[in-house]
Scaffold this motif. Structure first.
Motif, mmCIF file in Angstrom:
data_model
loop_
_atom_site.group_PDB
_atom_site.id
_atom_site.type_symbol
_atom_site.label_atom_id
_atom_site.label_comp_id
_atom_site.label_asym_id
_atom_site.label_seq_id
_atom_site.Cartn_x
_atom_site.Cartn_y
_atom_site.Cartn_z
ATOM 1 N N ASN A 114 0.799 -1.217 0.000
ATOM 2 C CA ASN A 114 0.000 0.000 0.000
ATOM 3 C C ASN A 114 0.841 1.281 0.000
ATOM 4 O O ASN A 114 0.490 2.248 -0.689
ATOM 5 C CB ASN A 114 -0.936 -0.018 1.221
ATOM 6 C CG ASN A 114 -1.985 1.065 1.141
ATOM 7 O OD1 ASN A 114 -1.898 2.061 1.852
ATOM 8 N ND2 ASN A 114 -2.967 0.897 0.269
ATOM 9 N N LEU A 122 -3.111 9.546 1.148
ATOM 10 C CA LEU A 122 -3.691 8.251 1.514
ATOM 11 C C LEU A 122 -2.596 7.223 1.763
ATOM 12 O O LEU A 122 -2.583 6.564 2.786
ATOM 13 C CB LEU A 122 -4.638 7.752 0.409
ATOM 14 C CG LEU A 122 -5.438 6.500 0.749
ATOM 15 C CD1 LEU A 122 -6.483 6.783 1.826
ATOM 16 C CD2 LEU A 122 -6.106 5.908 -0.488
ATOM 17 N N THR A 123 -1.684 7.108 0.815
ATOM 18 C CA THR A 123 -0.633 6.092 0.967
ATOM 19 C C THR A 123 0.759 6.710 1.117
ATOM 20 O O THR A 123 1.714 6.002 1.412
ATOM 21 C CB THR A 123 -0.609 5.133 -0.246
ATOM 22 O OG1 THR A 123 -0.130 5.835 -1.401
ATOM 23 C CG2 THR A 123 -1.994 4.589 -0.552
ATOM 24 N N MET A 390 -11.393 10.117 0.776
ATOM 25 C CA MET A 390 -10.343 9.223 1.236
ATOM 26 C C MET A 390 -10.731 8.477 2.506
ATOM 27 O O MET A 390 -9.924 7.741 3.055
ATOM 28 C CB MET A 390 -9.076 10.036 1.495
ATOM 29 C CG MET A 390 -8.601 10.825 0.297
ATOM 30 S SD MET A 390 -7.460 9.859 -0.702
ATOM 31 C CE MET A 390 -6.875 11.113 -1.845
ATOM 32 N N PRO A 392 -12.442 5.506 4.244
ATOM 33 C CA PRO A 392 -12.923 4.209 3.741
ATOM 34 C C PRO A 392 -14.440 4.108 3.843
ATOM 35 O O PRO A 392 -15.025 4.447 4.865
ATOM 36 C CB PRO A 392 -12.239 3.207 4.663
ATOM 37 C CG PRO A 392 -11.049 3.918 5.211
ATOM 38 C CD PRO A 392 -11.415 5.373 5.281
ATOM 39 N N ASP A 461 -5.521 0.956 2.667
ATOM 40 C CA ASP A 461 -6.635 1.753 2.151
ATOM 41 C C ASP A 461 -6.410 1.913 0.661
ATOM 42 O O ASP A 461 -5.393 2.455 0.235
ATOM 43 C CB ASP A 461 -6.673 3.130 2.822
ATOM 44 C CG ASP A 461 -7.125 3.036 4.278
ATOM 45 O OD1 ASP A 461 -7.529 1.925 4.706
ATOM 46 O OD2 ASP A 461 -7.068 4.055 4.982
ATOM 47 N N TRP A 462 -7.360 1.461 -0.125
ATOM 48 C CA TRP A 462 -7.188 1.420 -1.582
ATOM 49 C C TRP A 462 -8.239 2.273 -2.272
ATOM 50 O O TRP A 462 -9.419 2.166 -1.978
ATOM 51 C CB TRP A 462 -7.290 -0.017 -2.088
ATOM 52 C CG TRP A 462 -6.275 -0.931 -1.481
ATOM 53 C CD1 TRP A 462 -6.475 -1.825 -0.471
ATOM 54 C CD2 TRP A 462 -4.879 -1.016 -1.831
ATOM 55 N NE1 TRP A 462 -5.299 -2.481 -0.174
ATOM 56 C CE2 TRP A 462 -4.302 -2.004 -0.998
ATOM 57 C CE3 TRP A 462 -4.064 -0.384 -2.778
ATOM 58 C CZ2 TRP A 462 -2.955 -2.356 -1.064
ATOM 59 C CZ3 TRP A 462 -2.726 -0.730 -2.848
ATOM 60 C CH2 TRP A 462 -2.184 -1.705 -2.002
ATOM 61 N N MET A 463 -7.787 3.067 -3.200
ATOM 62 C CA MET A 463 -8.716 3.904 -3.949
ATOM 63 C C MET A 463 -9.536 3.065 -4.914
ATOM 64 O O MET A 463 -9.043 2.095 -5.485
ATOM 65 C CB MET A 463 -7.944 4.931 -4.773
ATOM 66 C CG MET A 463 -7.318 5.993 -3.942
ATOM 67 S SD MET A 463 -7.468 7.562 -4.800
ATOM 68 C CE MET A 463 -9.181 7.863 -4.503
ATOM 69 N N HIS A 465 -12.068 4.227 -8.040
ATOM 70 C CA HIS A 465 -12.575 5.440 -8.695
ATOM 71 C C HIS A 465 -12.797 5.251 -10.178
ATOM 72 O O HIS A 465 -12.311 4.288 -10.788
ATOM 73 C CB HIS A 465 -11.593 6.611 -8.472
ATOM 74 C CG HIS A 465 -10.229 6.421 -9.065
ATOM 75 N ND1 HIS A 465 -9.939 6.694 -10.382
ATOM 76 C CD2 HIS A 465 -9.063 5.996 -8.515
ATOM 77 C CE1 HIS A 465 -8.654 6.449 -10.606
ATOM 78 N NE2 HIS A 465 -8.096 6.011 -9.489
ATOM 79 N N THR A 478 -13.923 6.608 -4.176
ATOM 80 C CA THR A 478 -14.021 6.306 -2.756
ATOM 81 C C THR A 478 -12.810 5.463 -2.377
ATOM 82 O O THR A 478 -11.898 5.271 -3.179
ATOM 83 C CB THR A 478 -15.357 5.597 -2.435
ATOM 84 O OG1 THR A 478 -15.499 5.521 -1.031
ATOM 85 C CG2 THR A 478 -15.435 4.205 -3.037
ATOM 86 N N THR A 479 -12.810 5.022 -1.134
ATOM 87 C CA THR A 479 -11.681 4.245 -0.633
ATOM 88 C C THR A 479 -12.214 2.994 0.049
ATOM 89 O O THR A 479 -13.216 3.050 0.748
ATOM 90 C CB THR A 479 -10.887 5.101 0.387
ATOM 91 O OG1 THR A 479 -10.526 6.322 -0.257
ATOM 92 C CG2 THR A 479 -9.634 4.400 0.842
ATOM 93 N N ARG A 481 -11.128 -0.123 2.576
ATOM 94 C CA ARG A 481 -10.081 -0.558 3.510
ATOM 95 C C ARG A 481 -10.055 -2.071 3.610
ATOM 96 O O ARG A 481 -11.101 -2.727 3.691
ATOM 97 C CB ARG A 481 -10.332 0.042 4.901
ATOM 98 C CG ARG A 481 -9.365 -0.465 5.973
ATOM 99 C CD ARG A 481 -9.420 0.359 7.225
ATOM 100 N NE ARG A 481 -8.880 1.707 6.992
ATOM 101 C CZ ARG A 481 -8.987 2.725 7.853
ATOM 102 N NH1 ARG A 481 -9.616 2.552 8.999
ATOM 103 N NH2 ARG A 481 -8.481 3.909 7.562
#
Ligand code: C2O
Ligand code: CU
Ligand code: CU
Length: 483
Positions: A114, A122-123, A390, A392, A461-463, A465, A478-479, A481
């Motif tokens: 990540n 975010l990362t 950002m 989750p 936490d991953w985007m 979109h 959105t994000t 988790r």
């Protein structure tokens, strides 16, 4: 060697380049680097290291003899140098920011740790002007990927920053040639500069910024030299901000070998011979050169209808005799990547609804319409919670299979992209996919409902979109988790 087109390269860069290898990033052996703790198996082969500089440059994007275009570029070239990595071998990249604004690099489609994903806020912290950031990861999958900034994305990508990232199979699969087409589109002024106004509200509410000049590897309307009898791996990368494409290869029966870097279980000829490729998607094709020596065959794009069809390029066969007399009927198979198979017996289920757009009902979105905030789009979860940022939207327990139902309640097309994972597309509008594909970006047409599933084995936490960049930056993101 891997491409017929030189990337549009600044003169400064050309002068610096010594002989060959202008396009290939300098992949040098790096001794004594610390191992990256990763969840993926690693080979003992030596790590590769590159340096990438993001900086303003000036390149002949409109073509030779035309005014140069001031761009933002990786290593002074549009697209940036092709990065060639090896599956399971550590990769290190020092990114130097010589722009006037923050940037990051996102390694689109790579399943990586990540903190290497390149999403500012975010990362990682954004890479400030004048500073460097060192990325390190081991690509678990071989295939066609790409890089682009994830900060000021509409402007930086729209002004040129994008490049191919190829992860090579340990054993070469046996093509005669490996071709990469980085597809980009632009809007020029007569003086060569870009038409101003990236990320405008109007474009955001509609289909995004769609340019009028399309380039392959930074060059417009260049014929592609082909020799009869060749078996070509053609790697298409749609690096446009917003343009969808549907390519037809006149006189040829192309077959799809991989989607978004992931080999398909069985190669197939696309329906009606139309190769659909949305922004951010990649398609690896087997292009068997079945044409006649000396002949020319157009490649056209008719995505936006017959009235908007244009010729992307021409396959120009040399007069040389065929490389082989008989082309085998069977395709060349690519080895499957080690993507874990979703366990659909007890998945964690979620629903995400895409809302908004110019003609969409803005109902339920009023809460996001802060003054000056371009919240035109939004994503809502199963509990009617809106989210376009950002924070989750939900958490998937690490190791579980997630089954997410995506619903497009808008009247626009959206290529939806998940970071850090390759997911399986299970169904569309209630109909199970016959051969479920594994990909990182799935297209939702207006009103489409699509189910995707993946094993949540990569924490963070991953985007998630839309990859029409103007949609992303105006709320269609959105994000998710995984923890
Ligand atoms: Cu290529 Cu977040 O995107
Ligand atoms: Cu991505
Ligand atoms: Cu969209």
């Amino acid at each position: 060697m891997m491409t017929e087109f030189p990337a549009a390269i600044s003169r400064r860069r050309l002068l610096q380049a010594t002989g060959t290898g202008v396009l290939a990033a300098s992949i040098l052996p790096d001794h004594g680097v610390a191992a990256v703790p990763g969840q993926f198996p690693q080979s003992r082969a030596k790590a590769a290291t590159v340096r990438i500089t993001a900086a303003p440059a000036s390149v002949p994007l409109m073509g030779t003899g035309k005014p140069e275009t001031p761009v933002l570029a990786y290593d002074d070239a549009v697209p940036g140098p092709v990065l060639r990595l090896r599956q399971g071998v550590q990769f290190h990249a020092t990114v130097r920011n010589r722009l006037q604004q923050d940037t990051t690099v996102h390694w689109h489609g790579i399943r990586l740790p990540n903190d290497m994903d390149g999403v500012p806020g975010l990362t990682q912290k954004a890479i400030e002007p004048g500073s460097d950031f060192r990325y390190a990861f081991t690509p678990p999958d071989a295939g066609t990927f790409w890089v682009h900034p994830h900060d000021h994305t509409a402007e930086q990508m729209g002004r040129g920053m994008a490049g191919a990232l190829i992860v090579e199979e340990p054993e070469p699969p046996g093509f005669d040639r490996d071709l990469i087409w980085v597809l980009q589109d632009w809007s020029f002024q007569p003086d060569g500069r870009f038409v101003p106004g990236f990320d405008t509200t109007m474009e955001a509410a509609m289909s995004g910024r769609i340019g009028s000049v399309i380039t392959i590897n930074g060059a417009a309307s260049h014929p592609v030299a082909v020799r009869a009898g060749e078996r070509i791996r053609l790697r298409l990368i749609n690096a446009c901000l917003a343009r969808f494409m549907a390519l037809r290869f006149a006189g040829h029966r192309v077959r799809v070998l991989a989607l978004d870097g992931q080999p398909v279980a069985r190669p197939f000829a696309p329906r009606d011979g139309r190769v659909l490729i949305a922004p951010a998607q990649r398609v690896d094709l087997l292009l068997d050169a079945t044409g006649v020596p000396g002949e020319r065959y157009p490649v056209t794009d008719d995505f936006y209808g017959s009235g908007a069809t244009y010729r992307l390029t021409t396959l120009a066969y040399s007069a040389k005799p065929a490389l082989r007399n008989v082309l085998p009927a069977t395709p060349i198979l690519l080895p499957l990547n080690p993507v874990p198979k979703p366990d659909l017996s007890r998945p964690v289920r979620h629903r995400l609804t895409l809302l908004g757009g110019m003609s969409g009902r803005m109902a339920g979105m009023a809460m996001m319409a802060d003054e000056g905030d371009k919240a035109i789009w939004g994503i809502r979860d199963s509990h009617d919670k809106m989210n376009n940022g950002m924070t989750p939207i939900f958490t998937i327990p690490l190791g579980r299979t997630a089954l997410i139902r995506l619903e497009n309640r808008t009247t626009f097309w959206h290529p939806m992209h998940l970071h850090g994972y390759s997911f399986t597309v299970l169904s569309r509008n209630g109909v199970a996919e016959r051969y479920p594909h594994v990909r990182d970006t799935v297209t939702l047409r207006p009103k489409d409902q699509v189910e995707i599933a993946f094993v949540a084995d990569n924490p963070g936490d991953w985007m998630f979109h839309c990859h029409v960049i103007e949609h992303q930056s105006s709320g269609l993101m959105t994000t998710i988790r995984v923890a």
